[in-house]
Design a protein around this motif. Structure first.
Motif, mmCIF file in Angstrom:
data_model
loop_
_atom_site.group_PDB
_atom_site.id
_atom_site.type_symbol
_atom_site.label_atom_id
_atom_site.label_comp_id
_atom_site.label_asym_id
_atom_site.label_seq_id
_atom_site.Cartn_x
_atom_site.Cartn_y
_atom_site.Cartn_z
ATOM 1 N N TYR A 19 0.847 -1.192 0.000
ATOM 2 C CA TYR A 19 0.000 0.000 0.000
ATOM 3 C C TYR A 19 0.884 1.244 0.000
ATOM 4 C CZ TYR A 19 -4.184 -2.676 1.506
ATOM 5 O OH TYR A 19 -5.244 -3.553 1.595
ATOM 6 N N TRP A 20 0.471 2.253 -0.755
ATOM 7 C CA TRP A 20 1.097 3.574 -0.672
ATOM 8 C C TRP A 20 0.070 4.581 -0.164
ATOM 9 C CZ3 TRP A 20 3.012 3.186 -6.402
ATOM 10 C CH2 TRP A 20 4.201 2.434 -6.443
ATOM 11 N N LEU A 21 0.547 5.632 0.493
ATOM 12 C CA LEU A 21 -0.332 6.730 0.878
ATOM 13 C C LEU A 21 -0.609 7.559 -0.375
ATOM 14 C CD1 LEU A 21 1.186 7.831 4.309
ATOM 15 C CD2 LEU A 21 -0.335 5.921 3.761
ATOM 16 N N ALA A 22 -1.888 7.700 -0.723
ATOM 17 C CA ALA A 22 -2.250 8.301 -2.007
ATOM 18 C C ALA A 22 -1.736 9.725 -2.157
ATOM 19 C CB ALA A 22 -3.768 8.253 -2.190
ATOM 20 N N ASP A 23 -1.763 10.493 -1.068
ATOM 21 C CA ASP A 23 -1.365 11.900 -1.191
ATOM 22 C C ASP A 23 0.146 12.074 -1.341
ATOM 23 O OD1 ASP A 23 -0.493 11.403 1.371
ATOM 24 O OD2 ASP A 23 -1.858 12.802 2.345
ATOM 25 N N SER A 24 0.899 10.978 -1.197
ATOM 26 C CA SER A 24 2.354 11.063 -1.370
ATOM 27 C C SER A 24 2.785 10.651 -2.774
ATOM 28 C CB SER A 24 3.071 10.151 -0.360
ATOM 29 O OG SER A 24 3.008 8.777 -0.767
ATOM 30 N N TYR A 25 1.850 10.087 -3.543
ATOM 31 C CA TYR A 25 2.264 9.428 -4.779
ATOM 32 C C TYR A 25 2.802 10.390 -5.833
ATOM 33 C CZ TYR A 25 2.308 6.951 -9.168
ATOM 34 O OH TYR A 25 2.717 6.440 -10.372
ATOM 35 N N GLU A 26 2.037 11.399 -6.189
ATOM 36 C CA GLU A 26 2.407 12.225 -7.338
ATOM 37 C C GLU A 26 3.736 12.941 -7.137
ATOM 38 O OE1 GLU A 26 2.362 13.204 -11.066
ATOM 39 O OE2 GLU A 26 0.799 11.954 -10.170
ATOM 40 N N SER A 27 3.907 13.563 -5.964
ATOM 41 C CA SER A 27 5.163 14.294 -5.725
ATOM 42 C C SER A 27 6.347 13.328 -5.664
ATOM 43 C CB SER A 27 5.071 15.116 -4.437
ATOM 44 O OG SER A 27 4.856 14.274 -3.317
ATOM 45 N N SER A 28 6.172 12.175 -5.042
ATOM 46 C CA SER A 28 7.255 11.182 -4.966
ATOM 47 C C SER A 28 7.614 10.667 -6.349
ATOM 48 C CB SER A 28 6.846 10.007 -4.067
ATOM 49 O OG SER A 28 6.621 10.425 -2.749
ATOM 50 N N PHE A 29 6.592 10.388 -7.149
ATOM 51 C CA PHE A 29 6.836 9.874 -8.493
ATOM 52 C C PHE A 29 7.599 10.885 -9.339
ATOM 53 C CE2 PHE A 29 5.326 9.328 -12.944
ATOM 54 C CZ PHE A 29 5.947 8.117 -13.199
ATOM 55 N N GLN A 30 7.204 12.146 -9.254
ATOM 56 C CA GLN A 30 7.880 13.176 -10.040
ATOM 57 C C GLN A 30 9.340 13.345 -9.618
ATOM 58 O OE1 GLN A 30 6.670 14.406 -12.718
ATOM 59 N NE2 GLN A 30 4.621 13.556 -12.433
ATOM 60 N N LYS A 31 9.620 13.112 -8.341
ATOM 61 C CA LYS A 31 10.999 13.219 -7.833
ATOM 62 C C LYS A 31 11.803 11.943 -8.053
ATOM 63 C CE LYS A 31 9.597 16.298 -4.041
ATOM 64 N NZ LYS A 31 9.414 16.363 -2.564
ATOM 65 N N GLY A 32 11.155 10.903 -8.543
ATOM 66 C CA GLY A 32 11.838 9.628 -8.715
ATOM 67 C C GLY A 32 12.041 8.886 -7.417
ATOM 68 N N GLU A 33 11.221 9.194 -6.418
ATOM 69 C CA GLU A 33 11.329 8.545 -5.103
ATOM 70 C C GLU A 33 10.205 7.534 -4.918
ATOM 71 O OE1 GLU A 33 13.076 12.614 -2.966
ATOM 72 O OE2 GLU A 33 11.105 11.828 -2.422
ATOM 73 N N ARG A 34 10.422 6.609 -4.002
ATOM 74 C CA ARG A 34 9.383 5.626 -3.693
ATOM 75 C C ARG A 34 8.297 6.292 -2.853
ATOM 76 N NH1 ARG A 34 11.449 0.150 -1.142
ATOM 77 N NH2 ARG A 34 12.631 0.244 -3.082
ATOM 78 N N PRO A 35 7.035 6.138 -3.214
ATOM 79 C CA PRO A 35 5.954 6.730 -2.412
ATOM 80 C C PRO A 35 5.946 6.181 -0.988
ATOM 81 C CG PRO A 35 5.154 6.084 -4.575
ATOM 82 C CD PRO A 35 6.539 5.501 -4.436
ATOM 83 N N THR A 36 5.376 6.950 -0.078
ATOM 84 C CA THR A 36 5.318 6.561 1.330
ATOM 85 C C THR A 36 4.415 5.341 1.509
ATOM 86 O OG1 THR A 36 5.566 8.885 1.934
ATOM 87 C CG2 THR A 36 4.831 7.379 3.658
ATOM 88 N N SER A 37 4.885 4.385 2.289
ATOM 89 C CA SER A 37 4.117 3.165 2.529
ATOM 90 C C SER A 37 4.126 2.839 4.015
ATOM 91 C CB SER A 37 4.719 2.001 1.736
ATOM 92 O OG SER A 37 6.034 1.731 2.191
ATOM 93 N N PHE A 38 3.443 1.765 4.375
ATOM 94 C CA PHE A 38 3.532 1.255 5.739
ATOM 95 C C PHE A 38 4.849 0.499 5.853
ATOM 96 C CE2 PHE A 38 -1.130 1.120 4.863
ATOM 97 C CZ PHE A 38 -1.485 2.171 5.689
ATOM 98 N N ASP A 39 5.860 1.150 6.336
ATOM 99 C CA ASP A 39 7.182 0.548 6.354
ATOM 100 C C ASP A 39 7.335 -0.356 7.575
ATOM 101 O OD1 ASP A 39 9.767 -0.179 6.111
ATOM 102 O OD2 ASP A 39 10.613 1.827 6.117
ATOM 103 N N LYS A 40 7.257 -1.667 7.342
ATOM 104 C CA LYS A 40 7.379 -2.644 8.425
ATOM 105 C C LYS A 40 8.757 -3.285 8.440
ATOM 106 C CE LYS A 40 4.318 -5.419 6.956
ATOM 107 N NZ LYS A 40 4.454 -4.935 5.580
ATOM 108 N N ASP A 41 9.662 -2.748 7.631
ATOM 109 C CA ASP A 41 10.948 -3.407 7.453
ATOM 110 C C ASP A 41 12.050 -2.889 8.380
ATOM 111 O OD1 ASP A 41 10.066 -5.177 5.564
ATOM 112 O OD2 ASP A 41 10.503 -3.860 3.879
ATOM 113 N N PHE A 42 11.672 -2.169 9.435
ATOM 114 C CA PHE A 42 12.698 -1.694 10.376
ATOM 115 C C PHE A 42 13.570 -2.845 10.853
ATOM 116 C CE2 PHE A 42 8.676 0.549 11.619
ATOM 117 C CZ PHE A 42 8.936 1.735 10.964
#
Length: 316
Positions: free
Chosen positions: A226-249
């Motif tokens: 899952y990605w947070l929808a409001d993070s997608y467009e700006s992250s995509f334009q910057k070439g970054e991975r959109p914000t997600s539920f990061d459980k990989d700590f």
């Protein structure tokens, strides 16, 4: 912390221990599946995360109930927040992943293959010039062989699935139609919660009549991205991975300190475990729009589950 590290009840028959779930095959053709708090990574159990089992069971419950008009599922009842009683199925030997975006990190993900220069994959051709995390022209199914013996999954095409006799043409048609419809419902409902369902894994089996039934889990944080929808467009334009539920700590922390496939694992810090638990709970609440209520009844989680499953124990 109330941890469910295992749930082995000698009173129940035909016990099978999976990496995360405890399973019991009952004489009436049902299966009791108990989701523990074990966290599996690197082909081993690395720790336990408080309430993880309850989060996954209840998230799957939310989606099973929201999609039962699309596809029959294995659920019979939920006698406990960590437990589902389902139909015992013959699991089909094909694992189905539906993807809506050019994303992923595993060796079989379409982004990994795309970056290697491949354009034809899983029987589908992707256009040139796509960027990381770009939305696909339409959702696609990327099936793999299901490695029951602990081997590696192998990418498949629809034609190969039928040619090898893994599924009949009719089974594949039914299964793929179910998978795409489930994914469409998932994306639609997730977007209302401000989330993008990026990709997800489905597991299907057949019952005694040969009908195809959805099994295991659906749209949980462990089986889906899952990605947070409001993070997608700006992250995509910057070439970054959109914000997600990061459980990989925890996975990241372990990899930085040892070779997790060969070395003895270091002790996981308590604050890291607590942080991961909070992420699972946050994911449940974001996905379902429900408040997570931990079931702390009973002296221990095992005692609570034992009491709730007592009616399944054989009568002497």
């Amino acid at each position: 912390m109330r941890i469910l590290s295992e749930a082995h009840f000698p009173e129940l028959p035909n016990y099978y221990r999976g990496k995360v779930r405890e399973n019991y095959d009952m004489p009436d053709g049902s299966r009791i599946i108990i989701s523990t708090d074990r966290l599996s990574a690197f082909d081993r159990i690395i720790t336990c995360i408080p309430y993880k089992g309850q989060v996954l069971t209840q998230t799957a419950r939310y989606w099973f109930e929201a999609t039962k008009d699309i596809c029959p599922n294995h659920v019979i009842e939920y006698p406990d927040p960590n437990v589902v009683v389902g139909k015992r199925l013959d699991i089909l030997p094909v694992e189905v992943v539906v993807r809506g975006y050019l994303a992923g990190t595993t060796s079989t993900s379409i982004l990994t293959l795309y970056k290697k220069g491949e354009r034809e994959m899983y029987g589908i051709r992707l256009p040139d010039g796509m960027r990381d995390n770009q939305v696909l022209p339409h959702p696609i199914i990327t099936p793999t062989s299901k490695a029951f013996d602990g081997g590696h999954d192998e990418p498949l095409t629809a034609a190969e699935i039928v040619e090898r006799g893994l599924l009949t043409a009719e089974q594949w048609q039914t299964l793929s139609a179910y998978a795409l419809a489930l994914f469409a419902r998932g994306q639609e409902m997730a977007l209302k919660q401000g989330l993008i369902l990026v990709d997800t894994k489905y597991e299907f089996g057949t019952d005694e009549t040969g009908a195809i039934i959805l099994a295991d889990e659906i749209h949980t944080p462990d089986s889906s991205r899952y990605w947070l929808a409001d993070s997608y467009e700006s992250s995509f334009q910057k070439g970054e991975r959109p914000t997600s539920f990061d459980k990989d700590f925890i996975r990241t922390w372990v990899v930085e300190r040892c070779d997790p496939y060969k070395d003895e694992l270091p002790e996981i810090p308590l604050e890291l475990i607590e942080q991961t638990s909070k992420v699972y709970i946050k994911a449940f609440e974001a996905i379902t729009a429900q408040t997570f209520v931990p079931d702390d009844s009973g002296e221990t989680p095992v005692a609570r589950i034992r009491a709730n499953l007592e009616r399944y124990f054989p009568r002497s």
